[in-house]
Design a protein around this motif. Structure first.
Motif, short mmCIF file in Angstrom:
data_model
loop_
_atom_site.label_atom_id
_atom_site.label_comp_id
_atom_site.label_asym_id
_atom_site.label_seq_id
_atom_site.Cartn_x
_atom_site.Cartn_y
_atom_site.Cartn_z
N ALA A 164 -1.60 4.25 9.36
CA ALA A 164 -2.50 3.75 8.28
C ALA A 164 -2.99 2.50 9.20
CB ALA A 164 -1.22 2.49 8.09
N ALA A 165 -3.05 1.58 10.24
CA ALA A 165 -3.95 1.49 11.17
C ALA A 165 -4.55 1.59 11.48
CB ALA A 165 -3.05 0.58 12.56
N ARG A 166 -4.65 3.35 11.27
CA ARG A 166 -6.08 3.70 12.34
C ARG A 166 -7.44 3.90 11.07
NH1 ARG A 166 -8.57 8.37 11.41
NH2 ARG A 166 -6.91 8.94 10.05
N VAL A 167 -6.32 4.50 9.95
CA VAL A 167 -7.63 4.43 8.67
C VAL A 167 -8.00 2.69 8.25
CG1 VAL A 167 -7.79 5.10 6.38
CG2 VAL A 167 -6.45 6.04 7.70
N LEU A 168 -7.38 1.87 8.06
CA LEU A 168 -7.61 0.75 8.42
C LEU A 168 -9.53 -0.30 8.58
CD1 LEU A 168 -4.70 -1.38 7.10
CD2 LEU A 168 -6.65 -0.85 5.65
N ASP A 169 -8.45 0.18 10.63
CA ASP A 169 -9.30 0.34 11.77
C ASP A 169 -10.96 0.59 11.24
OD1 ASP A 169 -9.92 -0.96 14.29
OD2 ASP A 169 -10.81 0.96 14.58
N GLU A 170 -11.36 1.94 11.71
CA GLU A 170 -11.78 3.18 10.77
C GLU A 170 -13.00 1.96 9.89
OE1 GLU A 170 -11.37 6.34 10.33
OE2 GLU A 170 -10.75 7.19 12.57
N ALA A 171 -12.32 1.57 8.32
CA ALA A 171 -12.71 0.67 7.59
C ALA A 171 -13.45 -0.54 8.09
CB ALA A 171 -11.93 0.37 6.80
N GLY A 172 -12.92 -0.91 9.01
CA GLY A 172 -13.62 -2.66 9.56
C GLY A 172 -12.01 -3.90 8.99
N ASN B 263 4.83 11.89 6.77
CA ASN B 263 4.69 9.79 7.92
C ASN B 263 2.76 9.86 7.91
OD1 ASN B 263 7.05 9.20 7.92
ND2 ASN B 263 7.68 10.69 9.34
N VAL B 264 2.25 10.82 8.63
CA VAL B 264 0.57 10.28 8.40
C VAL B 264 0.12 10.74 7.50
CG1 VAL B 264 -1.30 11.56 9.73
CG2 VAL B 264 0.85 11.32 10.66
N GLY B 265 0.13 11.18 6.19
CA GLY B 265 0.26 11.99 4.96
C GLY B 265 0.77 10.08 4.64
N PHE B 266 1.39 9.76 3.86
CA PHE B 266 2.17 8.53 4.24
C PHE B 266 1.28 6.97 4.29
CE2 PHE B 266 5.04 5.22 2.42
CZ PHE B 266 4.75 5.38 1.00
N GLY B 267 1.12 7.12 5.89
CA GLY B 267 -0.05 6.12 6.11
C GLY B 267 -0.69 6.27 5.68
N LEU C 228 -7.41 -0.29 0.92
CA LEU C 228 -9.28 -0.30 1.07
C LEU C 228 -9.04 -0.54 -0.44
CD1 LEU C 228 -9.57 1.96 3.85
CD2 LEU C 228 -9.99 -0.31 3.48
N HIS C 229 -8.80 0.04 -1.40
CA HIS C 229 -9.24 0.18 -2.84
C HIS C 229 -9.12 -0.95 -3.49
CE1 HIS C 229 -9.45 1.78 -7.23
NE2 HIS C 229 -8.30 1.27 -7.27
N LEU C 230 -8.36 -1.44 -3.16
CA LEU C 230 -7.95 -2.96 -3.51
C LEU C 230 -9.09 -4.31 -3.46
CD1 LEU C 230 -4.38 -3.55 -4.26
CD2 LEU C 230 -5.36 -2.96 -5.44
N ALA C 231 -9.19 -3.51 -0.97
CA ALA C 231 -10.01 -4.78 -1.29
C ALA C 231 -11.35 -4.31 -0.91
CB ALA C 231 -10.16 -4.93 0.50
N ALA C 232 -11.94 -2.90 -0.84
CA ALA C 232 -13.08 -2.56 -1.20
C ALA C 232 -13.65 -1.90 -2.60
CB ALA C 232 -13.48 -1.37 -0.32
#
Length: 328
Positions: free
Chosen positions: A88-96, A290-294, A302-306
């Motif tokens: 989850a943190a990796r995906v969010l980091d890639e999105a800034g 767990n990777v898929g769920f994260g 990201l849907h809610l934020a962006a």
């Protein structure tokens, strides 16, 4: 500046211009009429004084903190949860976006972190209680996932139930008709323990199997051998363990008591932790994606934020059987 933070007002005083002028230059505000000479003087003064922008204040002024708060249940942060959070943190980091994690204790004395920071989205790894939702919204935060209006129940989520169901089906496929459930003694996990136990009971009943009353398995208990012998005396040949740590404790106890695994007692764990593959004998386990769920958790945020598109609802359960020596 005597150790204090250099402000835009300090920059303005040092060169005799207004605070607004400095703000326009440092924020590169479009549509302003500032001469190149003044712009250069402001930038040089800011560099000379060591000015650093207050990113928190800027984010609040924009209404965008670029922070996602992930609220964790009061569970041990073990392999499965850590894997989920890392993705989850990796995906969010890639999105800034920066990720803050916070463990929400049931009997909490400190202020909830959503009252102390300005996250764009508050994410729960399990559904929030109505009291939590009211508290989050009272803090001025409206973007919450899972959606509180869906009234989700973790005890009914297919992704939570699929693992124990697969554990029982695997033992049944190996010919085991009388099973036992090895529970965790960790009180923080009592709710999840109860959910997995009920899922085990229902799957066993559906398959016509007998399931003994659950027993807590604590590695510090000197009488575990008696528990295992009692299971054997009652005709138990298969054990469904809450997780791989509990499975390892049962297997280790049986081996030390000279009980054959899986000849006399087959054991299957949950989570597919690394320990399952290097324990001796190796432990069969059920692994969850767990990777898929994260990744799905980050996509919801990201849907809610962006406004990024995302599929609705919790992901379909993705569980996998890893058959090893303890049930082979």
């Amino acid at each position: 500046m005597n150790g204090r933070r250099v402000t835009a007002a300090d920059v303005a005083r040092s060169i005799g211009v207004s605070r607004a002028t400095v703000g326009y230059v440092l924020n590169d505000t479009p549509g302003t009429r500032i001469s190149p000479e003044t712009r250069d003087r402001v930038l040089q003064a800011a560099a000379r004084l060591g000015y650093q922008p207050n990113t928190v204040a800027q984010a609040l002024a924009r209404g965008r903190s670029k922070i996602i708060l992930i609220v964790l249940p009061d569970w041990p942060i073990e392999f499965s949860l850590r894997t989920q959070l890392d993705e989850a943190a990796r995906v969010l980091d890639e999105a800034g976006y920066a990720t803050i994690t916070y463990t929400h204790h049931e009997s909490e004395h400190a202020q909830p972190l959503w009252k102390l920071v300005e996250p764009e989205v508050v994410v729960g790894l399990i559904p929030f209680t109505p009291e939590d939702v009211r508290s989050i919204r009272a803090a001025g935060i409206s973007r919450i996932t899972p959606d509180p209006d869906e009234h989700l129940d973790i005890g009914l989520m297919p992704a939570v139930l699929a693992g124990p169901q697969l554990q029982v089906r695997h033992l049944a496929s190996r010919g085991h008709r009388k099973l036992a459930f090895a529970a965790t003694p960790d009180k923080r996990l009592s709710h999840l323990n109860a959910i997995r136990r009920r899922a085990t009971e229902r799957q066993a009943a559906d398959l016509g199997l007998e399931l003994l009353e659950a027993r807590e398995i604590d590695y510090r208990d000197d009488n575990l051998a008696e528990v295992v012998h009692a299971w054997l005396a009652a005709g138990v040949t298969g054990v469904v363990a809450f997780n791989d740590d509990i499975a390892g404790t049962v297997v280790g106890t049986a081996v030390r008591a000279q009980i054959s695994v899986p000849g006399d007692l087959a054991v299957i764990g949950h989570d597919n932790k690394p320990v399952a593959s290097y324990f001796a004998p190796t432990i069969s386990s059920v692994g969850v994606d767990n990777v898929g769920f994260g990744r799905w958790t980050a996509e919801q945020a990201l849907h809610l934020a962006a406004g990024r598109p995302v599929s609705a609802g919790f992901p379909e359960p993705a569980v996998f059987l890893f058959e090893r020596e303890s049930t082979a």
